[in-house]
Design a protein around this motif. Structure first.
Motif: not given
Length: 367
Positions: A50-63
């Protein structure tokens, strides 16, 4: 200016067939590379996948975006500003837990970079009066029997430790058996500092009864005796307990640390969950601080640097089994001698992962 050009989340899993333990062992490391060729390392204690996913997640909104999106191209030198930026720009995907743990890993990597740029160990960045060594205690899960506990404590004594922590099941099953475990430890080490980790096993009534039963053993603390969210009971326990109370490892930011600071005698921030800035801010507000450093040598070294800079630091946790398990996969020397750890004095953390040795154990993308 030192702009960030790469942010990588690396998840590793050592299989149980290698660890000789009933489960796999995992860790999450975060690497930040800057345009001037420096590499900083941090770690998060939680779910590596899950930590890796937090790094890799693309931008969907400024927040609502991952850490790579937030950090790339920014100046790595202003750590407080980048910490605020990461928290603000992830607020729609998490205000606690894994998101904050990944942010902590990124913040720690930034501190490593700052130390390298300054030519100083991180402890000296935090305080010019930082100690060069820190007392530590041997930490491991309780053995299956009191006899096994006696053997464990004896081995730790022979290795130079003079402080020892017991905990986790079967500790906590009954007051009678808990006392038997402690008596076995005290028989082997009559002059040692002892503490117990109850792993949130007790009700308030049970915790108060255990505190009375444990009083003859002169414990340094009872750790996490209650559910971390039972704030009213935690307040009552600290007021009435015959033994000091310790807690705090599960808090992932300054808000959580502040909410429990008044309920403990010893606060135990885990900087691989809450970050270094939060741990430094909360430390002066409590009587004493200790670490929760229970994975890799990098984790232990980072906590050692923090504690060395805190005037009210009591102990560094030395996880006996975990440290031995992960040591072959990290560059740098960190070894307790007579119950103390000498801090690395090279710039930054002074330890870094051996990526060649870890390469066979990288976690697949599906988990």
């Amino acid at each position: 200016m030192s702009r960030i050009e790469a942010v990588d989340g690396l998840a590793f899993r050592l299989p149980s067939s290698l660890t000789a333990q009933p489960r796999d062992e995992e860790c999450f490391l975060l690497r930040i590379v800057t345009e001037d060729g420096l590499t900083g390392w941090g770690e998060a204690h939680g779910s590596p996948f899950l930590s890796r996913a937090v790094v890799n997640a693309p931008k969907t909104h400024i927040t609502a975006q991952g850490l790579r999106s937030i950090l790339l191209g920014t100046d790595a030198s202003d750590i407080p500003a980048l910490r605020r930026r990461m928290e603000k720009n992830t607020q729609w995907i998490g205000r606690d837990g894994v998101v904050m743990q990944a942010i902590a890993a990124a913040e720690l990597a930034l501190w490593d970079l700052a130390g390298q740029r300054a030519g100083l160990p991180v402890s000296r960045l935090l305080s010019p009066e930082a100690r060069t060594s820190i007392a530590c205690y041997a930490s491991d899960k309780v053995a299956a029997t009191p006899e096994g506990t006696a053997l464990r404590i004896r081995a730790e004594r022979e290795a130079g430790f003079r402080a020892h922590k017991l905990g986790w099941p079967p500790f906590g099953a009954s007051e009678e058996s808990d006392v038997a475990f402690l008596q076995a430890a005290r028989n082997v080490a009559p002059d040692a500092t002892l503490m117990v980790d109850a792993a949130q096993a007790f009700t308030l009534e049970e915790a108060l009864s255990r505190a009375r039963a444990f009083q003859p053993f002169n414990l340094a603390w009872i750790e996490e005796p209650l559910n971390r969210d039972d704030l009213n009971d935690q307040k009552t326990l600290r007021e009435k307990s015959a033994v000091p109370i310790a807690s705090g490892e599960g808090e992932c930011g300054i808000i959580g640390l502040k909410r429990i600071a008044s309920f403990v005698d010893i606060l135990q921030p885990d900087i691989t969950r809450c970050g270094l800035l939060a741990a430094c801010e909360i430390a002066p507000q409590v009587p004493q601080v200790c670490s929760h450093s229970f994975t890799t040598p990098l984790n232990i070294a980072m906590h050692a640097h923090w504690l060395a800079a805190m005037p009210n630091a009591l102990f560094l946790e030395w996880p006996m089994s975990k440290a031995a398990l992960w040591a072959p996969y990290f560059h740098g020397n960190l070894t307790p001698v007579n119950g103390e750890v000498l801090l690395p004095q090279s710039p930054g953390w002074g330890l870094r992962p051996d990526l060649d040795a870890l390469a066979p154990f990288i976690m697949p993308s599906e988990g």
